[in-house]
Design a protein around this motif. Structure first.
Motif, PDB file in Angstrom:
ATOM      1  N   PRO A   1      18.992  44.974  12.013  1.00  0.00           N
ATOM      2  CA  PRO A   1      19.119  45.040  10.623  1.00  0.00           C
ATOM      3  C   PRO A   1      18.301  46.233  10.231  1.00  0.00           C
ATOM      4  O   PRO A   1      17.370  46.681  10.650  1.00  0.00           O
ATOM      5  CB  PRO A   1      18.376  43.883   9.802  1.00  0.00           C
ATOM      6  N   ALA A   2      18.478  47.069   9.003  1.00  0.00           N
ATOM      7  CA  ALA A   2      17.880  48.256   8.610  1.00  0.00           C
ATOM      8  C   ALA A   2      16.319  48.058   8.296  1.00  0.00           C
ATOM      9  O   ALA A   2      15.415  48.896   8.655  1.00  0.00           O
ATOM     10  CB  ALA A   2      18.433  48.638   7.360  1.00  0.00           C
ATOM     11  N   ASP A   3      15.978  46.726   7.825  1.00  0.00           N
ATOM     12  CA  ASP A   3      14.722  46.575   7.527  1.00  0.00           C
ATOM     13  C   ASP A   3      13.778  46.294   8.649  1.00  0.00           C
ATOM     14  O   ASP A   3      12.639  46.198   8.588  1.00  0.00           O
ATOM     15  CB  ASP A   3      14.505  45.336   6.577  1.00  0.00           C
ATOM     16  N   GLN A   4      14.199  46.084   9.897  1.00  0.00           N
ATOM     17  CA  GLN A   4      13.834  45.983  11.134  1.00  0.00           C
ATOM     18  C   GLN A   4      13.585  47.192  12.011  1.00  0.00           C
ATOM     19  O   GLN A   4      12.654  47.264  13.046  1.00  0.00           O
ATOM     20  CB  GLN A   4      14.339  44.728  11.917  1.00  0.00           C
ATOM     21  N   MET A   5      14.322  48.340  11.714  1.00  0.00           N
ATOM     22  CA  MET A   5      14.447  49.441  12.646  1.00  0.00           C
ATOM     23  C   MET A   5      12.963  50.207  12.668  1.00  0.00           C
ATOM     24  O   MET A   5      12.986  50.554  13.746  1.00  0.00           O
ATOM     25  CB  MET A   5      15.589  50.460  11.618  1.00  0.00           C
TER      26      MET A   5
ATOM     27  N   PRO B   1      14.714  51.770   4.213  1.00  0.00           N
ATOM     28  CA  PRO B   1      14.030  52.324   3.242  1.00  0.00           C
ATOM     29  C   PRO B   1      13.253  53.700   3.211  1.00  0.00           C
ATOM     30  O   PRO B   1      13.179  53.984   4.450  1.00  0.00           O
ATOM     31  CB  PRO B   1      12.791  51.351   3.029  1.00  0.00           C
ATOM     32  N   THR B   2      12.988  54.227   2.224  1.00  0.00           N
ATOM     33  CA  THR B   2      12.602  55.524   2.338  1.00  0.00           C
ATOM     34  C   THR B   2      11.367  55.897   3.171  1.00  0.00           C
ATOM     35  O   THR B   2      11.241  56.507   4.086  1.00  0.00           O
ATOM     36  CB  THR B   2      12.552  56.505   0.969  1.00  0.00           C
ATOM     37  N   ASN B   3      10.358  55.114   2.858  1.00  0.00           N
ATOM     38  CA  ASN B   3       9.120  55.170   3.830  1.00  0.00           C
ATOM     39  C   ASN B   3       9.439  54.688   5.169  1.00  0.00           C
ATOM     40  O   ASN B   3       8.717  55.465   6.168  1.00  0.00           O
ATOM     41  CB  ASN B   3       8.163  54.054   3.187  1.00  0.00           C
ATOM     42  N   ASP B   4      10.369  54.001   5.682  1.00  0.00           N
ATOM     43  CA  ASP B   4      10.816  53.555   6.945  1.00  0.00           C
ATOM     44  C   ASP B   4      11.252  54.761   7.615  1.00  0.00           C
ATOM     45  O   ASP B   4      10.888  54.959   8.929  1.00  0.00           O
ATOM     46  CB  ASP B   4      11.432  52.256   6.983  1.00  0.00           C
ATOM     47  N   LYS B   5      12.373  55.642   6.819  1.00  0.00           N
ATOM     48  CA  LYS B   5      12.934  56.747   7.468  1.00  0.00           C
ATOM     49  C   LYS B   5      11.946  57.770   7.855  1.00  0.00           C
ATOM     50  O   LYS B   5      11.823  58.407   9.025  1.00  0.00           O
ATOM     51  CB  LYS B   5      13.651  57.326   6.387  1.00  0.00           C
ATOM     52  N   LEU B   6      10.956  57.679   6.851  1.00  0.00           N
ATOM     53  CA  LEU B   6       9.623  59.006   7.200  1.00  0.00           C
ATOM     54  C   LEU B   6       9.083  58.495   8.393  1.00  0.00           C
ATOM     55  O   LEU B   6       8.601  59.406   9.426  1.00  0.00           O
ATOM     56  CB  LEU B   6       8.754  59.100   5.971  1.00  0.00           C
TER      57      LEU B   6
ATOM     58  N   LYS C   1      10.865  59.019  11.461  1.00  0.00           N
ATOM     59  CA  LYS C   1      10.999  60.484  12.067  1.00  0.00           C
ATOM     60  C   LYS C   1       9.784  60.862  12.646  1.00  0.00           C
ATOM     61  O   LYS C   1       9.928  61.669  13.652  1.00  0.00           O
ATOM     62  CB  LYS C   1      11.243  61.240  10.581  1.00  0.00           C
ATOM     63  N   ALA C   2       8.727  60.224  12.191  1.00  0.00           N
ATOM     64  CA  ALA C   2       7.387  60.535  12.886  1.00  0.00           C
ATOM     65  C   ALA C   2       7.433  60.219  14.344  1.00  0.00           C
ATOM     66  O   ALA C   2       6.849  60.967  15.082  1.00  0.00           O
ATOM     67  CB  ALA C   2       6.137  60.214  11.992  1.00  0.00           C
ATOM     68  N   LEU C   3       7.825  59.017  14.370  1.00  0.00           N
ATOM     69  CA  LEU C   3       7.840  58.335  15.957  1.00  0.00           C
ATOM     70  C   LEU C   3       9.029  59.125  16.552  1.00  0.00           C
ATOM     71  O   LEU C   3       8.655  59.418  17.807  1.00  0.00           O
ATOM     72  CB  LEU C   3       8.234  56.903  15.493  1.00  0.00           C
ATOM     73  N   GLN C   4      10.045  59.726  16.401  1.00  0.00           N
ATOM     74  CA  GLN C   4      10.947  60.422  17.054  1.00  0.00           C
ATOM     75  C   GLN C   4      10.215  61.672  17.377  1.00  0.00           C
ATOM     76  O   GLN C   4      10.493  62.032  18.445  1.00  0.00           O
ATOM     77  CB  GLN C   4      12.258  60.708  16.208  1.00  0.00           C
ATOM     78  N   ALA C   5       9.598  62.340  16.739  1.00  0.00           N
ATOM     79  CA  ALA C   5       8.817  63.601  16.991  1.00  0.00           C
ATOM     80  C   ALA C   5       8.062  63.512  18.035  1.00  0.00           C
ATOM     81  O   ALA C   5       7.766  64.274  18.739  1.00  0.00           O
ATOM     82  CB  ALA C   5       8.524  64.077  15.609  1.00  0.00           C
TER      83      ALA C   5
END
Length: 224
Positions: free
Chosen positions: A143-147, A192-197, A200-204
């Motif tokens: 689910p998106a909210d668990q990603m 959610p936008t904050n989760d996306k940010l 991205k930090a974790l991916q980096a």
């Protein structure tokens, strides 16, 4: 009665024009300075190739194996273009060009070799369990909210276990990371936008850790 313009006035105007032109010529920058010479096209192409090779060989891209043919074609185009202008390069630049070609070709060979090694399901399940606590974490819809929490767990375990992984283990981790990104892409619009940010930090961070691993592997290869 109209007065004719005096010869002094016409001559004076001409003198001022000539004087202005001379002044402009005197204040224009000299082209005799070797440091002020325009760069020729071949040197500009070499500079672009230098940055391109650096970007490809020093940064880790988890989708690199899939992009391999496109990357090879781009290198072929860049090098072919530079080959036609070799005579315009200095001897030092020609040596740098040879070194850039060698660096890229070695890097490509290593990545191609990694892509040809088949993944063993038993090892894949073991590493998935290390990363997620279960070998089936990516077999279900996330689910998106668990990603965000899934990426956080993934990175926590990468930090803890990366020093014990072999180069072969990292190949499995890369494959798992790509699958995790695919799961994220399926629900990207709902995250959610904050989760996306945060993601991205974790991916980096992951790419940085993986790049460090590649640098260590290269160092070991040079010592052998």
């Amino acid at each position: 009665m109209m007065r004719k313009p005096s010869n002094y006035t016409a001559t004076g105007a001409l003198f001022l024009v000539l004087l202005g032109g001379t002044a402009c010529e005197r204040t224009s920058p000299s082209n005799n300075d070797p440091n002020n010479q325009p760069q020729n096209r071949a040197e500009a192409d070499l500079a672009e190739l230098r940055e391109w090779v650096k970007d490809k060989t020093e940064k880790t891209d988890s989708t690199l194996l899939e992009k391999g043919p496109k990357v090879r074609e781009e290198f072929k185009q860049r090098s072919s273009q530079l080959d036609t202008r070799l005579d315009s390069l200095s001897e030092k630049s020609k040596e740098e060009y040879k070194e850039l070609r060698r660096k890229y070709e070695n890097w490509e060979a290593r990545n191609q070799q990694r892509g040809e090694v088949p993944l063993h399901q038993e090892t894949l399940r073991r590493i998935e369990t290390e990363l997620f606590g279960t070998p089936n974490a990516l077999e279900v819809q996330i689910p998106a909210d668990q990603m965000r929490d899934v990426y956080t767990q993934f990175l926590q375990n990468v930090r803890q276990r990366r020093t014990t992984w072999t180069a072969s283990d990292w190949d499995y981790v890369d494959a798992i990371y790509r699958r995790l990104n695919e799961k994220k892409d399926l629900v990207e619009a709902q995250i959610p936008t904050n989760d996306k940010l945060k993601i991205k930090a974790l991916q980096a961070e992951y790419l940085t850790l993986e790049a460090g691993k590649d640098a260590k592997d290269l160092y070991r290869e040079m010592k052998q």
